[in-house]
Design a protein around this motif. Sequence first.
Motif, PDB file in Angstrom:
ATOM      1  N   THR A  70      -3.952   7.303  12.913  1.00  0.00           N
ATOM      2  CA  THR A  70      -3.477   5.938  12.667  1.00  0.00           C
ATOM      3  C   THR A  70      -4.110   5.326  11.439  1.00  0.00           C
ATOM      4  O   THR A  70      -3.606   4.338  10.923  1.00  0.00           O
ATOM      5  CB  THR A  70      -3.762   5.047  13.875  1.00  0.00           C
ATOM      6  OG1 THR A  70      -4.901   5.563  14.552  1.00  0.00           O
ATOM      7  CG2 THR A  70      -2.595   5.046  14.825  1.00  0.00           C
ATOM      8  N   LEU A  71      -5.204   5.878  10.963  1.00  0.00           N
ATOM      9  CA  LEU A  71      -5.818   5.305   9.770  1.00  0.00           C
ATOM     10  C   LEU A  71      -5.181   5.807   8.482  1.00  0.00           C
ATOM     11  O   LEU A  71      -5.478   5.316   7.407  1.00  0.00           O
ATOM     12  CB  LEU A  71      -7.324   5.610   9.729  1.00  0.00           C
ATOM     13  CG  LEU A  71      -8.200   4.767  10.651  1.00  0.00           C
ATOM     14  CD1 LEU A  71      -9.652   5.141  10.452  1.00  0.00           C
ATOM     15  CD2 LEU A  71      -8.006   3.300  10.382  1.00  0.00           C
ATOM     16  N   ARG A  89      -5.995  -6.977   2.793  1.00  0.00           N
ATOM     17  CA  ARG A  89      -6.175  -7.501   4.151  1.00  0.00           C
ATOM     18  C   ARG A  89      -4.939  -7.290   4.998  1.00  0.00           C
ATOM     19  O   ARG A  89      -5.037  -7.016   6.192  1.00  0.00           O
ATOM     20  CB  ARG A  89      -6.545  -8.976   4.105  1.00  0.00           C
ATOM     21  CG  ARG A  89      -7.994  -9.225   3.721  1.00  0.00           C
ATOM     22  CD  ARG A  89      -8.438 -10.607   4.090  1.00  0.00           C
ATOM     23  NE  ARG A  89      -7.720 -11.634   3.372  1.00  0.00           N
ATOM     24  CZ  ARG A  89      -7.085 -12.644   3.945  1.00  0.00           C
ATOM     25  NH1 ARG A  89      -7.094 -12.766   5.255  1.00  0.00           N
ATOM     26  NH2 ARG A  89      -6.471 -13.541   3.207  1.00  0.00           N
ATOM     27  N   SER A  90      -3.791  -7.426   4.400  1.00  0.00           N
ATOM     28  CA  SER A  90      -2.585  -7.242   5.216  1.00  0.00           C
ATOM     29  C   SER A  90      -2.432  -5.789   5.621  1.00  0.00           C
ATOM     30  O   SER A  90      -1.917  -5.488   6.698  1.00  0.00           O
ATOM     31  CB  SER A  90      -1.349  -7.754   4.495  1.00  0.00           C
ATOM     32  OG  SER A  90      -1.019  -6.913   3.430  1.00  0.00           O
ATOM     33  N   VAL A  91      -2.935  -4.896   4.791  1.00  0.00           N
ATOM     34  CA  VAL A  91      -2.895  -3.485   5.179  1.00  0.00           C
ATOM     35  C   VAL A  91      -3.823  -3.246   6.364  1.00  0.00           C
ATOM     36  O   VAL A  91      -3.474  -2.550   7.315  1.00  0.00           O
ATOM     37  CB  VAL A  91      -3.291  -2.584   3.993  1.00  0.00           C
ATOM     38  CG1 VAL A  91      -3.539  -1.165   4.459  1.00  0.00           C
ATOM     39  CG2 VAL A  91      -2.217  -2.583   2.948  1.00  0.00           C
ATOM     40  N   ILE A  92      -5.002  -3.869   6.310  1.00  0.00           N
ATOM     41  CA  ILE A  92      -5.930  -3.734   7.437  1.00  0.00           C
ATOM     42  C   ILE A  92      -5.277  -4.271   8.703  1.00  0.00           C
ATOM     43  O   ILE A  92      -5.354  -3.661   9.779  1.00  0.00           O
ATOM     44  CB  ILE A  92      -7.252  -4.493   7.185  1.00  0.00           C
ATOM     45  CG1 ILE A  92      -7.973  -3.948   5.960  1.00  0.00           C
ATOM     46  CG2 ILE A  92      -8.162  -4.394   8.395  1.00  0.00           C
ATOM     47  CD1 ILE A  92      -9.237  -4.703   5.621  1.00  0.00           C
ATOM     48  N   ILE A 115     -13.318  -2.590  15.130  1.00  0.00           N
ATOM     49  CA  ILE A 115     -13.945  -2.331  13.838  1.00  0.00           C
ATOM     50  C   ILE A 115     -13.073  -2.882  12.714  1.00  0.00           C
ATOM     51  O   ILE A 115     -13.544  -3.553  11.799  1.00  0.00           O
ATOM     52  CB  ILE A 115     -14.193  -0.829  13.630  1.00  0.00           C
ATOM     53  CG1 ILE A 115     -15.252  -0.328  14.593  1.00  0.00           C
ATOM     54  CG2 ILE A 115     -14.608  -0.540  12.194  1.00  0.00           C
ATOM     55  CD1 ILE A 115     -15.483   1.156  14.526  1.00  0.00           C
ATOM     56  N   LEU A 116     -11.777  -2.612  12.801  1.00  0.00           N
ATOM     57  CA  LEU A 116     -10.862  -3.106  11.771  1.00  0.00           C
ATOM     58  C   LEU A 116     -10.862  -4.628  11.741  1.00  0.00           C
ATOM     59  O   LEU A 116     -10.812  -5.244  10.682  1.00  0.00           O
ATOM     60  CB  LEU A 116      -9.451  -2.592  12.027  1.00  0.00           C
ATOM     61  CG  LEU A 116      -9.207  -1.129  11.685  1.00  0.00           C
ATOM     62  CD1 LEU A 116      -7.846  -0.694  12.203  1.00  0.00           C
ATOM     63  CD2 LEU A 116      -9.272  -0.911  10.189  1.00  0.00           C
ATOM     64  N   SER A 117     -10.911  -5.205  12.912  1.00  0.00           N
ATOM     65  CA  SER A 117     -10.912  -6.655  12.984  1.00  0.00           C
ATOM     66  C   SER A 117     -12.162  -7.222  12.307  1.00  0.00           C
ATOM     67  O   SER A 117     -12.075  -8.204  11.551  1.00  0.00           O
ATOM     68  CB  SER A 117     -10.829  -7.070  14.451  1.00  0.00           C
ATOM     69  OG  SER A 117     -11.234  -8.368  14.605  1.00  0.00           O
ATOM     70  N   GLU A 154      -2.611  -3.487  13.997  1.00  0.00           N
ATOM     71  CA  GLU A 154      -1.451  -3.615  14.866  1.00  0.00           C
ATOM     72  C   GLU A 154      -1.034  -2.250  15.397  1.00  0.00           C
ATOM     73  O   GLU A 154      -0.816  -2.062  16.597  1.00  0.00           O
ATOM     74  CB  GLU A 154      -0.326  -4.262  14.053  1.00  0.00           C
ATOM     75  CG  GLU A 154       0.884  -4.683  14.824  1.00  0.00           C
ATOM     76  CD  GLU A 154       0.561  -5.535  16.021  1.00  0.00           C
ATOM     77  OE1 GLU A 154      -0.205  -6.503  15.886  1.00  0.00           O
ATOM     78  OE2 GLU A 154       1.066  -5.195  17.106  1.00  0.00           O
ATOM     79  N   ASP A 155      -0.938  -1.278  14.482  1.00  0.00           N
ATOM     80  CA  ASP A 155      -0.559   0.084  14.897  1.00  0.00           C
ATOM     81  C   ASP A 155      -1.547   0.647  15.897  1.00  0.00           C
ATOM     82  O   ASP A 155      -1.183   1.263  16.895  1.00  0.00           O
ATOM     83  CB  ASP A 155      -0.539   1.023  13.679  1.00  0.00           C
ATOM     84  CG  ASP A 155       0.667   0.780  12.807  1.00  0.00           C
ATOM     85  OD1 ASP A 155       0.674   1.283  11.668  1.00  0.00           O
ATOM     86  OD2 ASP A 155       1.595   0.102  13.276  1.00  0.00           O
ATOM     87  N   MET A 156      -2.824   0.437  15.601  1.00  0.00           N
ATOM     88  CA  MET A 156      -3.880   0.967  16.450  1.00  0.00           C
ATOM     89  C   MET A 156      -3.787   0.331  17.834  1.00  0.00           C
ATOM     90  O   MET A 156      -3.952   0.982  18.856  1.00  0.00           O
ATOM     91  CB  MET A 156      -5.234   0.645  15.805  1.00  0.00           C
ATOM     92  CG  MET A 156      -6.371   1.473  16.277  1.00  0.00           C
ATOM     93  SD  MET A 156      -6.350   3.144  15.657  1.00  0.00           S
ATOM     94  CE  MET A 156      -7.187   2.969  14.122  1.00  0.00           C
TER      95      MET A 156
END
Lengths: 335, 681
Positions: free
Chosen positions: B97-98, B136-139, B168-170, B144-146
Amino acid sequence: QDNRISIWSAGDLGNAGLNGEYHGEPRLLCDIQHNGDVMDMQFLDQERLVVASSTGTVTIFRHHQNNQTLSANHRWEKAHYHVDQDTSCGGAACTGVVCSNPEIVTVGEDGRINLFRADQKDAVRTIDNADSSTLHAVTFLRTTEILTVNSIGQLKIWDLRQQRNEPSQIFSLAGDRVPLHCVDRHPNQQHIVATGGQDGMLSIWDIRQGTMPVSLLNAHEAEMWEVHFHPSNPDHLFTCSEDGSLWHWDTSINVSEKPSFLHPGGRSTAYLSHSTINQSVVSAWLSNDPTKDRMEITNLIPNQTLSVNSLDVLGPCLVYGTDAEAIYVNRQLFA
Amino acid sequence: DTVPPQVVPGADPSARQLCFAWGPAEVLVCETLFGRAGGSRSRSPSRSPCPSRFCGEGRAGAAARALTGSLAGTGDGAPSSSRVFVVRRDQDIYIQTLRKLFNESHGIFMGLQRSEEELAGKSRKAQLVLVSKNYRSVIRACMEDMHQAAVSTKDPALQGQYSTQVSILSAMELIWNLCEILFVEAATAGPLLLRLLDWVRLHVCDVDSMVREVLSSESPSKHKLFWNVVDIFVLQGRMDEARHLLSKEASANPTSMNMYRILDDLMKKMPVPSLGNTQTLTELELKWQHWHEECQRYLQDGTFASNPHMESICKILLGDEDAILEKKELMTTWYHFLVTRLLYSHPTVKPMELRFYAQSSVDLFLGGESSPEPLDMILMAAFEFEMHQVIKECSIVLSNWWFVAHLTDLLDHCKLLQSHNLYFGSNMREFLLLEYASGLFSHHSLWQLGVDYFDHCPEYGRVYLELHIERIPLSTEQKALKVLRICEQRQMHEQVRSICKIMAMKALRNNRLGSALSWSIRAKDAAFATLISDRFLKDYCERGCFSDLDLIDNLGPSMLLSDRLTFLGKYREFHRLYGEKRFPEAARLLLTLMTAHIAPCSFWMTLLTDALPLLEQKEVIFSAEQTYELMRCLEDLTAGNPDKQKFQDDDVETTKVEMLRLALARNLARVIVKEGTVEGS
């Protein structure tokens, strides 16, 4: 490695908005694991899909539309292989596949041509060592004849009715033997063939005459991976390349209009070599007069980065995939 | 600062002797049974594959988390079983997913590198802010996918992993957002507060579910969470929403109408900084002072005394720290507390003043109960405008270089990082990008992204690329072509030669002579072309006919790549001419092959033997000159090597030579006569 074959829905036609734009992103319908890299694939019919693998296996997948699943229907293992058993499982990549229901023709890095019939367990015919170099692509010329291109810059016609294992004709480029990577035939005029080379050059051939191309067009800056005539609008041609661009070649414009060559580097030029035979039906592709019948060439990718590996076009839709692991759908090609 | 050694879990050098081998992207560690000599501890195998850099370097968490280990092998507990460990640098790149994160951010990175440097001032800043927002929108998309993956998976271990990744992404997005506000956009007093408010509102999500619950109930004002929601709105400066809810309370409870009206009025009139240039800071401060005093008066008059909730809101409006702190549970974090404090006590806060408020907020909020976590330290460093500290802390905490590499690159483009020279001469941005890209190279497909990153590392990028690119496994020709194209575009000639040689050898082993030739043409490798031609010639000698005629007949200009190849082409041409019965041309060609020394000596006998049928023709083909030449060649051949004893002893060979001599002599005789004859009239 986890490679998968996936089927996506790119949105319904009925959802077109005011400007004809489609709404919604492509949705994944179903997918299935695939062994090895997917080198080429083509739909055999409405439900079945033939896939060529880098392991040398050719598989037919069936897409079950009622429950949206994919299943492997039939598999020809070791369709392509090398003689040296010391190499890993001896498989050679199958580089190209073309179908004309129920026949399937595959070519590979082993220089072999296979003719399969869907649902028949063994190959109907195999031409071993058809070529001493890698065969990169194959397409049908007529129902019983195929065209192949190889990595020493040769375009060969094979007549499958004949039993001898020799091509019926060989064409090659005049200069260096630059490998050819892709080939496509004009949908209506079967004597017009387009090939793309490792140096990004687009060559147009008239196979009725001569052994050299009619036009050589300096196009991309790197390997041209695929070339496709638009199936219903053959005045349009599409090419994609390792340099990250996808070009739309349009010969349908008038004599009076000035041509516009939109290329980022500005170094695109068209060399139109002179053919010596007059043709009564003048196809824009075989034009020998540089002052008439110009082409409009457009790069459809605004911010190119990585290679565009594959494309397909049908009606107003264009689909292409890049090395940045992205698939793009353009549903308004001629807007 | 010293680097803590990383331990490969399960591998204990004191228990078993370990040996290891470097791979292109991994280290293999295995336990052996060899007896130990010397007794000294073997060097810890857990060093990263890139040596000198990591010895003692503490900068930006240099080696701190270079390796993670994973067990690969069977055997569990039994003392005699050995295990092999595959130790990989960068586990994260294998998370499916990353991949979207890596690919998309690569596109943004490239766009940034190529963007116009000439744009100055505001437009450049706007451009950089846009880049930051894109990252940031990519993160967020990845998050969301994760999240979707976590929800839909049935495997609890996987679910746990995904959930961890989401948090972590958050956290990454939280930090990045703050850095964007403070460093990239460099918000000034006034807009700074607004941005910080947005920041807080975005990252405390529990509010929404609470709000929904309250609003959807029959009588919201009676809901037990009602005042919580109102409070949180006020704490986040969401005045309109707070007033809207309060109106429901007022309509349900007419006795408090008076209080409500006053409070509502206060909230409506609260002066806030604006984004445009409609008011100066001084104006705002004045207005705010007035308003503050008004609130003060109402509070002191006891207007809200009968309703503790409203009174507490009023106190919050006055910036009463204790009142705000009471709502600790609602705010959940000290940085929320910080922003609320600023909103109600110092809305015109300047960026450089943030550090003091931040420090005191932490102290007040945590109150000594708990110690700050890594995330808190990072945010503190950001508020203190210690960019390097932020990056260092992030490097230590995160398991992947992605975040620090891209953030540092962006900050570098904002011209905010001084060239902070590290021990080995390159700056921090380059160091981090090199690390990140190296990690990408161990992935079978993401390495293509790594190439572009190396391109934008001016000092060491090229060297790194040269080393890495040769180690990419070339499983298909298409992959080899892609690698070659990359090398050619960067004039990496050594690598081009090396890769073409590998592919050509593979082809040769598989008996694909045409492919082998095609690779040697690409590399302009004359030596290999010679090798291939020799192979062809050997085949011809053994079988008496050529294989792969389609190749030899169509060599074209590539024939000139090597002498041997030219010979091969010409020799085949000779055969063709002979087949077409164009004897004089064939004869000329044959002679040229020998006299121009294109033919290898070993082949001369064969050539001369090929000349035999031409000599035996009814017509005289070779002229006198040519016959003398042939004779000379034959003599050169036979007289040449004294140690070719077997050549002499071999009956077949001697017979051939005899026959040749005879044929040559006869031809000479005939041709002398023919040339001497005057044309008859």
